[in-house]
Design an enzyme around this catalytic site. Structure first.
Site, PDB file in Angstrom:
ATOM      1  N   THR A 154       0.851  10.478   3.245  1.00  0.00           N
ATOM      2  CA  THR A 154       0.103  11.566   2.607  1.00  0.00           C
ATOM      3  C   THR A 154      -1.227  11.810   3.297  1.00  0.00           C
ATOM      4  OG1 THR A 154      -0.770   9.992   0.994  1.00  0.00           O
ATOM      5  CG2 THR A 154       1.140  11.280   0.320  1.00  0.00           C
ATOM      6  N   SER A 176      -2.604   0.520  -4.447  1.00  0.00           N
ATOM      7  CA  SER A 176      -3.128   1.669  -3.698  1.00  0.00           C
ATOM      8  C   SER A 176      -4.452   2.169  -4.254  1.00  0.00           C
ATOM      9  CB  SER A 176      -2.097   2.811  -3.747  1.00  0.00           C
ATOM     10  OG  SER A 176      -2.637   4.017  -3.257  1.00  0.00           O
ATOM     11  N   ALA A 177      -5.285   2.697  -3.366  1.00  0.00           N
ATOM     12  CA  ALA A 177      -6.560   3.290  -3.788  1.00  0.00           C
ATOM     13  C   ALA A 177      -6.346   4.655  -4.451  1.00  0.00           C
ATOM     14  CB  ALA A 177      -7.492   3.446  -2.590  1.00  0.00           C
ATOM     15  N   GLU A 230       0.190  -3.291   4.647  1.00  0.00           N
ATOM     16  CA  GLU A 230      -0.977  -2.400   4.730  1.00  0.00           C
ATOM     17  C   GLU A 230      -1.061  -1.699   6.080  1.00  0.00           C
ATOM     18  OE1 GLU A 230      -3.627  -0.938   3.772  1.00  0.00           O
ATOM     19  OE2 GLU A 230      -3.973  -1.604   1.724  1.00  0.00           O
ATOM     20  N   ASP A 231      -1.622  -0.490   6.082  1.00  0.00           N
ATOM     21  CA  ASP A 231      -1.815   0.229   7.347  1.00  0.00           C
ATOM     22  C   ASP A 231      -3.292   0.453   7.663  1.00  0.00           C
ATOM     23  OD1 ASP A 231      -2.333   2.280   5.404  1.00  0.00           O
ATOM     24  OD2 ASP A 231      -1.978   3.765   6.976  1.00  0.00           O
ATOM     25  N   LYS A 241     -11.022  -1.388  -1.720  1.00  0.00           N
ATOM     26  CA  LYS A 241     -10.777  -2.238  -0.554  1.00  0.00           C
ATOM     27  C   LYS A 241     -11.950  -2.032   0.431  1.00  0.00           C
ATOM     28  CE  LYS A 241      -5.850  -1.185  -1.057  1.00  0.00           C
ATOM     29  NZ  LYS A 241      -4.715  -0.456  -0.452  1.00  0.00           N
ATOM     30  N   ASP A 258       0.885  -1.157   0.000  1.00  0.00           N
ATOM     31  CA  ASP A 258       0.000   0.000   0.000  1.00  0.00           C
ATOM     32  C   ASP A 258       0.928   1.213   0.000  1.00  0.00           C
ATOM     33  OD1 ASP A 258      -2.352   1.587   0.294  1.00  0.00           O
ATOM     34  OD2 ASP A 258      -1.946   1.739   2.434  1.00  0.00           O
ATOM     35  N   LEU A 259       0.413   2.357  -0.377  1.00  0.00           N
ATOM     36  CA  LEU A 259       1.267   3.554  -0.460  1.00  0.00           C
ATOM     37  C   LEU A 259       1.206   4.412   0.799  1.00  0.00           C
ATOM     38  CD1 LEU A 259       3.111   5.413  -2.143  1.00  0.00           C
ATOM     39  CD2 LEU A 259       1.039   6.467  -3.072  1.00  0.00           C
ATOM     40  N   ASP A 260       0.029   4.964   1.046  1.00  0.00           N
ATOM     41  CA  ASP A 260      -0.108   5.922   2.144  1.00  0.00           C
ATOM     42  C   ASP A 260      -0.058   5.222   3.496  1.00  0.00           C
ATOM     43  OD1 ASP A 260      -0.514   8.340   3.432  1.00  0.00           O
ATOM     44  OD2 ASP A 260      -2.690   8.105   3.447  1.00  0.00           O
ATOM     45  N   LYS A 301      -9.098   6.298   5.753  1.00  0.00           N
ATOM     46  CA  LYS A 301      -7.887   5.544   5.417  1.00  0.00           C
ATOM     47  C   LYS A 301      -8.191   4.392   4.466  1.00  0.00           C
ATOM     48  CE  LYS A 301      -4.197   5.868   8.820  1.00  0.00           C
ATOM     49  NZ  LYS A 301      -3.449   5.104   9.841  1.00  0.00           N
TER      50      LYS A 301
END
Length: 220
Positions: free
Chosen positions: A17, A114-115, A169-170, A145, A9-11, A45
């Site tokens: 971000t 990522s979304a 993932e966070d 997701k 995942d990115l953020d 999130k």
């Protein structure tokens, strides 16, 4: 060594971000006349932009026409872009570069899942775009997701079966998506919040140097 692959995942995992999303959503809430807190921002999130707006409007008990919603989605994104176009390599989260280096040394491929529709831009801004073997973002999927679509497409890009993919993932929705895809889920953040993950770490700096190798050995 390509028996496993990794999907990030990115953020909240590679970069943070969320603070910029918060400022952009808060500005919108302010203009609509209600308060939007950092605690409220946690609800967004890992959620798509459209769904985020719906949550925000429900918090403020505001009803808008579809036309107006589209206007606000555009203005929110433009506001957000003013922040992320100023990002640099210093905003890569601690431990991320070390983990990517370890994966490179092991010959393990990795992609982004990522979304965010701005994921390619963000990776370019922080100098990581060329390192990823593929990007699956909000432009590539039709289901958000916790639907596993984003990760299943990621597995295809890695040319691997889902069960041979490790997801970092966070967000609760992201961990659920990884589990639904039958992938190895690694929760980055509060372990109580991400209790459904197969493994938990507060951040990437806590990941043992042999963590990936141990998973590889289990998959052989």
């Amino acid at each position: 060594m390509n028996t496993v692959g990794v999907i990030f995942d990115l953020d909240g995992v590679i970069v943070d971000t969320a603070k910029y999303h918060y400022l952009a959503w808060k500005s919108l809430a302010d203009s609509l006349g209600f308060e939007f807190t950092e605690a409220n921002n946690e609800l967004l999130k890992g959620v798509s932009r459209v769904r985020s707006l719906e949550i925000l409007l429900s918090l403020g008990n505001v009803t808008l026409s579809e036309e107006k919603k589209q206007e606000y989605l555009i203005s929110k994104n433009e506001h957000y872009l003013t922040y992320i176009t100023k990002m640099g390599a210093d905003e890569i989260l601690p431990g991320a570069l070390k983990l990517l280096d370890t994966l490179d040394e092991l010959g393990v491929k990795y992609v982004l899942g990522s979304a965010s529709k701005n994921a390619p831009l963000i990776l370019k801004q922080v100098g990581l775009f060329e390192r990823f073997n593929g990007i699956v973002d909000g432009n590539s999927v039709s289901k958000a997701k916790p639907d596993p679509e984003v990760f299943l497409i990621g597995a295809e890009k890695l040319n691997l079966k889902p069960e041979n993919c490790i997801v970092f993932e966070d967000a609760i929705a992201g961990v659920e998506a990884a589990n639904r895809a039958h992938m190895v889920s690694v929760g980055i953040g509060d372990k109580n919040t991400l209790s459904e993950a197969d493994y938990n770490f507060n951040d990437l700096t806590e990941i043992p140097s042999d963590f990936i190798e141990k998973i590889i050995s289990k998959k052989k």
